[in-house]
Design a protein around this motif. Sequence first.
Motif, short mmCIF file in Angstrom:
data_model
loop_
_atom_site.label_atom_id
_atom_site.label_comp_id
_atom_site.label_asym_id
_atom_site.label_seq_id
_atom_site.Cartn_x
_atom_site.Cartn_y
_atom_site.Cartn_z
N VAL A 152 0.84 -1.20 0.00
CA VAL A 152 0.00 0.00 0.00
C VAL A 152 0.87 1.25 0.00
O VAL A 152 0.65 2.18 -0.78
CB VAL A 152 -0.98 0.00 1.20
CG1 VAL A 152 -1.59 1.38 1.42
CG2 VAL A 152 -2.06 -1.04 0.99
N LEU A 153 1.87 1.28 0.86
CA LEU A 153 2.76 2.45 0.93
C LEU A 153 3.51 2.65 -0.38
O LEU A 153 3.68 3.79 -0.84
CB LEU A 153 3.72 2.32 2.10
CG LEU A 153 3.06 2.32 3.49
CD1 LEU A 153 4.11 2.09 4.57
CD2 LEU A 153 2.28 3.60 3.73
N ASP A 154 3.95 1.56 -0.99
CA ASP A 154 4.64 1.65 -2.29
C ASP A 154 3.71 2.20 -3.36
O ASP A 154 4.11 3.04 -4.17
CB ASP A 154 5.17 0.29 -2.72
CG ASP A 154 6.33 -0.20 -1.88
OD1 ASP A 154 6.91 0.60 -1.09
OD2 ASP A 154 6.66 -1.40 -1.98
N ARG A 155 2.47 1.73 -3.37
CA ARG A 155 1.51 2.21 -4.36
C ARG A 155 1.21 3.68 -4.16
O ARG A 155 1.14 4.45 -5.12
CB ARG A 155 0.22 1.38 -4.29
CG ARG A 155 -0.85 1.83 -5.24
CD ARG A 155 -0.41 1.71 -6.71
NE ARG A 155 -1.44 2.26 -7.57
CZ ARG A 155 -1.34 3.43 -8.21
NH1 ARG A 155 -0.26 4.15 -8.11
NH2 ARG A 155 -2.33 3.85 -8.95
N ILE A 156 1.04 4.10 -2.92
CA ILE A 156 0.78 5.51 -2.62
C ILE A 156 1.95 6.36 -3.09
O ILE A 156 1.76 7.43 -3.68
CB ILE A 156 0.49 5.71 -1.12
CG1 ILE A 156 -0.87 5.10 -0.75
CG2 ILE A 156 0.53 7.19 -0.75
CD1 ILE A 156 -1.16 5.05 0.74
N ALA A 157 3.16 5.90 -2.89
CA ALA A 157 4.36 6.64 -3.28
C ALA A 157 4.43 6.85 -4.79
O ALA A 157 5.05 7.82 -5.26
CB ALA A 157 5.61 5.92 -2.79
N GLN A 158 3.79 5.99 -5.56
CA GLN A 158 3.81 6.09 -7.03
C GLN A 158 2.79 7.08 -7.57
O GLN A 158 2.83 7.41 -8.76
CB GLN A 158 3.53 4.72 -7.65
CG GLN A 158 4.57 3.68 -7.36
CD GLN A 158 4.11 2.29 -7.77
OE1 GLN A 158 3.02 2.10 -8.30
NE2 GLN A 158 4.96 1.31 -7.50
N MET A 159 1.89 7.56 -6.75
CA MET A 159 0.81 8.43 -7.23
C MET A 159 1.32 9.86 -7.49
O MET A 159 2.33 10.28 -6.96
CB MET A 159 -0.30 8.49 -6.18
CG MET A 159 -1.02 7.19 -5.98
SD MET A 159 -2.24 7.33 -4.66
CE MET A 159 -2.76 5.63 -4.54
N ALA A 160 0.55 10.57 -8.31
CA ALA A 160 0.80 11.99 -8.53
C ALA A 160 0.69 12.71 -7.19
O ALA A 160 -0.03 12.25 -6.29
CB ALA A 160 -0.20 12.55 -9.54
#
Length: 149
Positions: free
Chosen positions: A45-53
């Motif tokens: 989840v944290l990795d995915r959030i880090a990839q967001m605009a």
Amino acid sequence: MSATESTTTSDGFTPEERAAMKERAAELRAEGRKGAKKADGIQAVLDRIAQMAPEDRALAERVHVAVTAAAPQLSPKTWYGMPAYANADGKIVVFFQDSGKFNYRYSTLGFQDAANLDDGDLWPVAYALRAWSPAVERKVVELVTAAVS
């Protein structure tokens, strides 16, 4: 030809939808791994959030904090490449879809059927989310608390 038609592949799915399905297949393989832990889901989840605009990332971070504080019994994990939170049975209760996921003009806070939000014969299960404020935070916490009750 509409914009949707021009971006839809011959099988009827947009490239973004096909990518989401591939992400889900990878998530299922990871969940099936022996020894997969709750920490793996949190990190995903944290990795995915880090990839967001940046705008979506700011919202997703606030949603993550609000959901994990209001419902610590839920397990963070990704679901179709989106930050999501599952109950003890592994069923998704709530998820965050960033606006960039499918090129929407707003992010979405959504609830699945495991959420206890039933209200008669009709109730909302998704909310457009454009900005974070104390009022938005209160509403998210209220919804998540009800969803896990």
